[in-house]
Design an enzyme around this catalytic site. Sequence first.
Site, PDB file in Angstrom:
ATOM      1  N   ASP A 113      -8.463   1.890 -29.370  1.00 17.14           N
ATOM      2  CA  ASP A 113      -7.768   2.281 -27.823  1.00 17.14           C
ATOM      3  C   ASP A 113      -7.229   1.204 -27.282  1.00 17.14           C
ATOM      4  O   ASP A 113      -6.346   1.304 -26.260  1.00 17.14           O
ATOM      5  CB  ASP A 113      -8.973   3.257 -26.780  1.00 17.14           C
ATOM      6  CG  ASP A 113      -8.948   4.439 -27.356  1.00 17.14           C
ATOM      7  OD1 ASP A 113      -8.067   5.195 -28.553  1.00 17.14           O
ATOM      8  OD2 ASP A 113      -9.243   5.139 -26.912  1.00 17.14           O
ATOM      9  N   CYS A 117       3.203  19.671 -40.580  1.00 13.73           N
ATOM     10  CA  CYS A 117       2.734  20.898 -38.877  1.00 13.73           C
ATOM     11  C   CYS A 117       4.168  23.216 -40.057  1.00 13.73           C
ATOM     12  O   CYS A 117       3.680  23.878 -39.522  1.00 13.73           O
ATOM     13  CB  CYS A 117       3.381  20.772 -38.081  1.00 13.73           C
ATOM     14  SG  CYS A 117       2.266  19.299 -36.890  1.00 13.73           S
ATOM     15  N   CYS A 171       4.452  26.412 -37.166  1.00 14.12           N
ATOM     16  CA  CYS A 171       3.640  26.219 -36.725  1.00 14.12           C
ATOM     17  C   CYS A 171       3.824  25.667 -35.652  1.00 14.12           C
ATOM     18  O   CYS A 171       4.145  25.076 -35.023  1.00 14.12           O
ATOM     19  CB  CYS A 171       2.559  26.078 -37.490  1.00 14.12           C
ATOM     20  SG  CYS A 171       0.537  26.211 -35.493  1.00 14.12           S
ATOM     21  N   CYS A 180      -0.292  24.896 -31.181  1.00  9.49           N
ATOM     22  CA  CYS A 180      -0.345  24.224 -30.128  1.00  9.49           C
ATOM     23  C   CYS A 180       0.519  24.578 -28.696  1.00  9.49           C
ATOM     24  O   CYS A 180       0.162  24.844 -27.906  1.00  9.49           O
ATOM     25  CB  CYS A 180      -0.657  22.923 -30.682  1.00  9.49           C
ATOM     26  SG  CYS A 180       1.096  22.477 -31.521  1.00  9.49           S
ATOM     27  N   CYS A 182      -0.623  25.511 -25.274  1.00 10.52           N
ATOM     28  CA  CYS A 182      -1.376  24.995 -24.028  1.00 10.52           C
ATOM     29  C   CYS A 182      -0.856  25.344 -22.618  1.00 10.52           C
ATOM     30  O   CYS A 182      -0.016  26.040 -22.086  1.00 10.52           O
ATOM     31  CB  CYS A 182      -0.276  23.790 -24.256  1.00 10.52           C
ATOM     32  SG  CYS A 182       0.020  22.344 -22.681  1.00 10.52           S
ATOM     33  N   CYS A 206      -0.067  17.500 -18.293  1.00 10.59           N
ATOM     34  CA  CYS A 206      -1.852  17.299 -19.278  1.00 10.59           C
ATOM     35  C   CYS A 206      -3.485  17.296 -19.132  1.00 10.59           C
ATOM     36  O   CYS A 206      -3.466  16.223 -18.455  1.00 10.59           O
ATOM     37  CB  CYS A 206      -1.484  16.439 -20.727  1.00 10.59           C
ATOM     38  SG  CYS A 206      -2.961  16.565 -21.818  1.00 10.59           S
ATOM     39  N   CYS A 237      -9.163  18.445 -22.905  1.00  8.41           N
ATOM     40  CA  CYS A 237      -9.166  19.110 -22.794  1.00  8.41           C
ATOM     41  C   CYS A 237      -9.136  19.790 -24.556  1.00  8.41           C
ATOM     42  O   CYS A 237      -7.837  18.180 -25.370  1.00  8.41           O
ATOM     43  CB  CYS A 237      -7.821  19.422 -22.185  1.00  8.41           C
ATOM     44  SG  CYS A 237      -6.596  21.371 -22.965  1.00  8.41           S
ATOM     45  N   CYS A 272      -5.452  22.424 -27.485  1.00 12.26           N
ATOM     46  CA  CYS A 272      -4.140  22.152 -28.733  1.00 12.26           C
ATOM     47  C   CYS A 272      -4.903  21.425 -30.139  1.00 12.26           C
ATOM     48  O   CYS A 272      -3.690  21.731 -31.198  1.00 12.26           O
ATOM     49  CB  CYS A 272      -2.734  21.441 -28.391  1.00 12.26           C
ATOM     50  SG  CYS A 272      -3.533  19.835 -28.025  1.00 12.26           S
ATOM     51  N   CYS A 306      -5.405  24.758 -33.620  1.00  8.43           N
ATOM     52  CA  CYS A 306      -4.683  24.141 -34.852  1.00  8.43           C
ATOM     53  C   CYS A 306      -5.190  24.570 -36.177  1.00  8.43           C
ATOM     54  O   CYS A 306      -6.818  24.891 -36.643  1.00  8.43           O
ATOM     55  CB  CYS A 306      -5.006  22.573 -34.559  1.00  8.43           C
ATOM     56  SG  CYS A 306      -4.208  21.561 -36.178  1.00  8.43           S
TER      57      CYS A 306
HETATM   58  S1  SF4 Z   1      -1.309  23.585 -34.031  1.00  7.02           S
HETATM   59 FE1  SF4 Z   1      -1.597  22.279 -35.461  1.00  7.02          FE
HETATM   60  S2  SF4 Z   1      -0.414  22.196 -37.666  1.00  7.02           S
HETATM   61 FE2  SF4 Z   1       0.448  23.892 -35.965  1.00  7.02          FE
HETATM   62  S3  SF4 Z   1       1.975  22.872 -34.885  1.00  7.02           S
HETATM   63 FE3  SF4 Z   1       0.409  21.895 -33.161  1.00  7.02          FE
HETATM   64  S4  SF4 Z   1      -0.257  20.266 -35.095  1.00  7.02           S
HETATM   65 FE4  SF4 Z   1       0.889  21.237 -35.654  1.00  7.02          FE
HETATM   66  S1  SF4 Z   2      -4.715  18.393 -24.451  1.00  8.91           S
HETATM   67 FE1  SF4 Z   2      -4.563  20.991 -23.035  1.00  8.91          FE
HETATM   68  S2  SF4 Z   2      -3.282  20.256 -21.955  1.00  8.91           S
HETATM   69 FE2  SF4 Z   2      -3.482  18.231 -23.052  1.00  8.91          FE
HETATM   70  S3  SF4 Z   2      -0.907  19.385 -24.127  1.00  8.91           S
HETATM   71 FE3  SF4 Z   2      -3.024  19.613 -25.808  1.00  8.91          FE
HETATM   72  S4  SF4 Z   2      -3.455  22.112 -24.529  1.00  8.91           S
HETATM   73 FE4  SF4 Z   2      -1.727  20.796 -23.244  1.00  8.91          FE
END
Ligand code: SF4
Ligand code: SF4
Length: 356
Positions: free
Chosen positions: A145, A199, A202, A205, A209, A225, A252, A255, A259
């Site tokens: 990181d 993906c 789909c 996510c 959000c 975010c 958080c 998302c 998945c």
């Molecule tokens: S939930 Fe996962 S598989 Fe679906 S679009 Fe988002 S990252 Fe891709």
């Molecule tokens: S971490 Fe939470 S706020 Fe950030 S993009 Fe994913 S769902 Fe959205």
Amino acid sequence: MAAKVISEGAQLAELVKTTARDAGFDVAGCAPVRRFPELAHFPEWLEAGHAGEMHYLESRNAEGELKRSSVEAAFPWARSVVVCAVNYNSAPPYSTAAHDPKRGWIARYAWTREDYHKSVLRNLKQVEERLREVAGECRTLAYVDTGPIVERVYAKYAGVGWIGKNTCVINQQLGSWIFLGVIVTSLELTPSLPAADRCGTCTACIEACPTGALTEPYRMDATRCISYLTIEKRGEIPVKLRSAIRQNVFGCDICQDVCPWNQDAPLGAEPALQPRPELVNPALDWLAAMDHESFANSFRGSPVRRAKLSGLRRNAVLAMGNSGGREFLPRLDQLSTDGDPIVAEHARWAAAKLRE
Ligand code: SF4
Ligand code: SF4
């Protein structure tokens, strides 16, 4: 006796993968240093202000080039990047299944017994040392990181995982609960096959959000975010985003929790990355009441320290306001005159919300 020097890229790449597995990583691969198309968006993303207060992302080399726009800009000698990943998934349920109004949510990655930066870097150093031992003359730098490198792009080209629409790296077998460590090297290592995007159609996510931070597939406005707002953002959280933060007090997981690739994700085995039970769904009262001593004791060696005491208490009172739990009102009224003006202002907002 000196170790035999290996100069063949394919052999070195294989050795890196074996050493990484021996060092506790679940998957590893090698990527060439290139100006990958995904990196081309970085300057424009910064320009749009999506990095918020994360000014370290704007560091430039002597020529004025953004270091994170390409590895060459930061390290002209670099030829390859080794990417290692370790699974940190654990048994407690996902945030999307947690509904206790008295409790907040700390992101899964921050539950670990030891700060992942430390434990992942320790294991990564083993891989780096072995590489130097067998390759002879070479340059290497290991980062978790902290380097001027967009790790997820190299993870894709090292075959570790594709970059999902939620912007996380997803491995087909492990899901996205993985920590990445990278070794930048002057060695020409035979590249792994890039990971294919799985993906498909789909959009779970993006739909899940709460703040609309995933502005379009594969793009995130970090300033919206919850991870940024609860960890990196100092001072006041914009009023328009406060309700959407829900009961997230540090980071958080939403998302990633929704998945499909995480629904049957295997559990991680690394002892240092096992969860500390008190950090899973912590009581909001406990967090809001913290002082410097209890914060230091409770989060020694934890990534949660990054939010600082003021930030964590601010987030806890915000979560009280979002909980719908009117039993928090007396506590919030007290906190409305807290010695920390940021906590006090957020407590007034939270109390007003509960009284609505
Ligand atoms: S939930 Fe996962 S598989 Fe679906 S679009 Fe988002 S990252 Fe891709
Ligand atoms: S971490 Fe939470 S706020 Fe950030 S993009 Fe994913 S769902 Fe959205």
